[in-house]
Design an enzyme around this catalytic site. Sequence first.
Site, short mmCIF file in Angstrom:
data_model
loop_
_atom_site.label_atom_id
_atom_site.label_comp_id
_atom_site.label_asym_id
_atom_site.label_seq_id
_atom_site.Cartn_x
_atom_site.Cartn_y
_atom_site.Cartn_z
N HIS A 199 56.67 16.20 37.12
CA HIS A 199 55.42 16.93 36.90
C HIS A 199 54.38 16.70 37.98
O HIS A 199 53.73 17.62 38.44
CB HIS A 199 54.87 16.50 35.54
CG HIS A 199 53.65 17.22 35.11
ND1 HIS A 199 53.60 18.59 34.99
CD2 HIS A 199 52.41 16.77 34.75
CE1 HIS A 199 52.39 18.95 34.58
NE2 HIS A 199 51.65 17.88 34.45
N HIS A 252 56.51 14.77 32.99
CA HIS A 252 55.78 15.24 31.82
C HIS A 252 56.73 15.19 30.64
O HIS A 252 57.87 15.65 30.73
CB HIS A 252 55.26 16.66 32.03
CG HIS A 252 54.20 17.03 31.05
ND1 HIS A 252 54.48 17.25 29.72
CD2 HIS A 252 52.87 17.20 31.19
CE1 HIS A 252 53.35 17.54 29.09
NE2 HIS A 252 52.36 17.51 29.97
#
Length: 532
Positions: free
Chosen positions: A343, A236
């Site tokens: 992520h 992310h």
Amino acid sequence: MESADFVVVGSGIAGLTFALTVAGRGRVIVITKKDDAESATNMAQGGIAAVTRDPDSFEKHIEDTLTAGVGLCNREAVGIAVRSGPAAVERLMEWGTRFSRTESSDGSIAFDLGREGGHSDRRIVHASDMTGREIETALLRALGRHPNVEMWEDHVAIDLVVRDTPAGRACGGVRVLDVERDRVVTVAASVTVLATGGAGKVYLYTTNPDIASGDGVAMAYRAGVPIRNMEFIQFHPTCLYHPTVKSFLISEAVRGEGAVLRGLSGRRIMEGQHPREDLAPRDVVARAIDKTMKTTGDKHAYLDISHVDAARVRERFPNIVTRLAELGIDMTSEPIPVVPAAHYLCGGIEVDLECRTTLPGLYAVGETAHTGMHGANRLASNSLLEAVVFSRRAAGSAIAELDDRRAALGPAPDPAWHGNEAGSVPEGVLLDYNWDVVRRLMWDYVGIVRNERRLVLAGARMAGIAEEVDDLFSRYPVSGDLLELRNICLVGDLIIRSALERKESRGLHFMEDFPERDDEHFLSDTVVVRNA
Ligand SMILES: Cc1cc2nc3c(=O)[nH]c(=O)nc-3n(C[C@H](O)[C@H](O)[C@H](O)COP(=O)(O)OP(=O)(O)OC[C@H]3O[C@@H](n4cnc5c(N)ncnc54)[C@H](O)[C@@H]3O)c2cc1C
């Protein structure tokens, strides 16, 4: 020994959806590592992608998903998930989830749809910026009312029980460490479901909760189930950079509302990098930040939404605004320090479109499963969608085959646990040290940008660590920490091996020495299976 019709490992959105759907059909035991709500689901901020109004369309959502997946999505899986999106949202509401609503221009009340990177329309159904918490709370409440369901908190699944039956190998349940009572329990079940979530803890920096050590992937691999596409780890772009606060995600939806990324000099990072600039797919954004940081030597970047109306920012992101304010950052007037972090696991346990694995009686759902929906890169907010849609399909299939599975497994299995009893490793430093080394190794050598030499070196180092950890596992009593360390070593090794097989760059997998996409040789999944 305990027995149930269904044993579900994991109490995030995938496990709870499965459990709620089968609850009327038999005894269900849900096993969960810590508190029932401790999950990635509980942390999800942005929302769930679903086509709920014109002029958006299934075709556009499918196209966006396929574009993000760079040729590796299973089109059937994508079509199923997208077309089932509105029903999935309805089902979540029937179970008690309240999504944010707004008054539209004609005075009617409709979903307050968010927009996120890679989506060509506003289609993110959300509950303010705490969508996951709202869903998790609603599902747990709905499940708590069901007399057939038991929730076992503080129980860590160790390994699957694999039995030889007249029809061949089959899954007969799971061995579990009861952390409170320091004992190992066998749960025999006709249907076993792995809903253990992701594997972010394999990396030093991650947005994931502590439970995310890839246990489901590791257990399935040890049981001989094929594992797919482990090289595709989504980083992310915007995790908060802070000296003490770990894993606080700044939702992609913040960029959807106009935030831009800047280097410490103030220069915009995404300008000229991609036609969608700050709303480019996550892999493009994460690499651009990584490159800026490596070039300038900066320790982080900035995410800046200070130019957007402060009232709108407070209304749309109350959770993020409050959390940052507690840390002394006013996001309505100053930029937020951010770094990319591991992520989401796009690969995982190989399953069919009903989430059946190759081991009869074993299903895998949610982030730990590989349905083929995400291909080489997951589109934002497609994972909650995938988890609900495919867990419901898995539940339908499990209900249909329950009687056959019962008959195939016959009487209860041998409950003997052939490993060590519960307890702890006398020298805790051996666990702590290896835990840090594995996560640092994966971050530095197998991170956002890779090359063959670093991957080979990482593989050799991981083999040495795994040998030491296996030795600990064979000699000492089992503990939660030892189990997680054993699993992150194995999952790290699977990522390295898969990454080494893909000598090209595609989606989330970027190789400096093979920077181009190579459809001629690599337009297929990477599959790893344990040698018999
Ligand atoms: C910060 C953050 C924000 C996100 N935002 C979004 C978003 O806005 N939209 C979106 O679509 N996706 C989002 N995602 C991804 C999404 O939240 C996850 O992919 C999804 O929630 C996974 O659900 P799950 O049920 O598969 O796993 P989880 O919700 O992680 O649940 C896993 C469960 O398994 C249990 N478990 C694990 N191992 C064991 C074991 N050995 N024994 C017993 N129990 C075990 C855990 O305790 C936990 O209960 C986000 C993820 C993060 C981390």
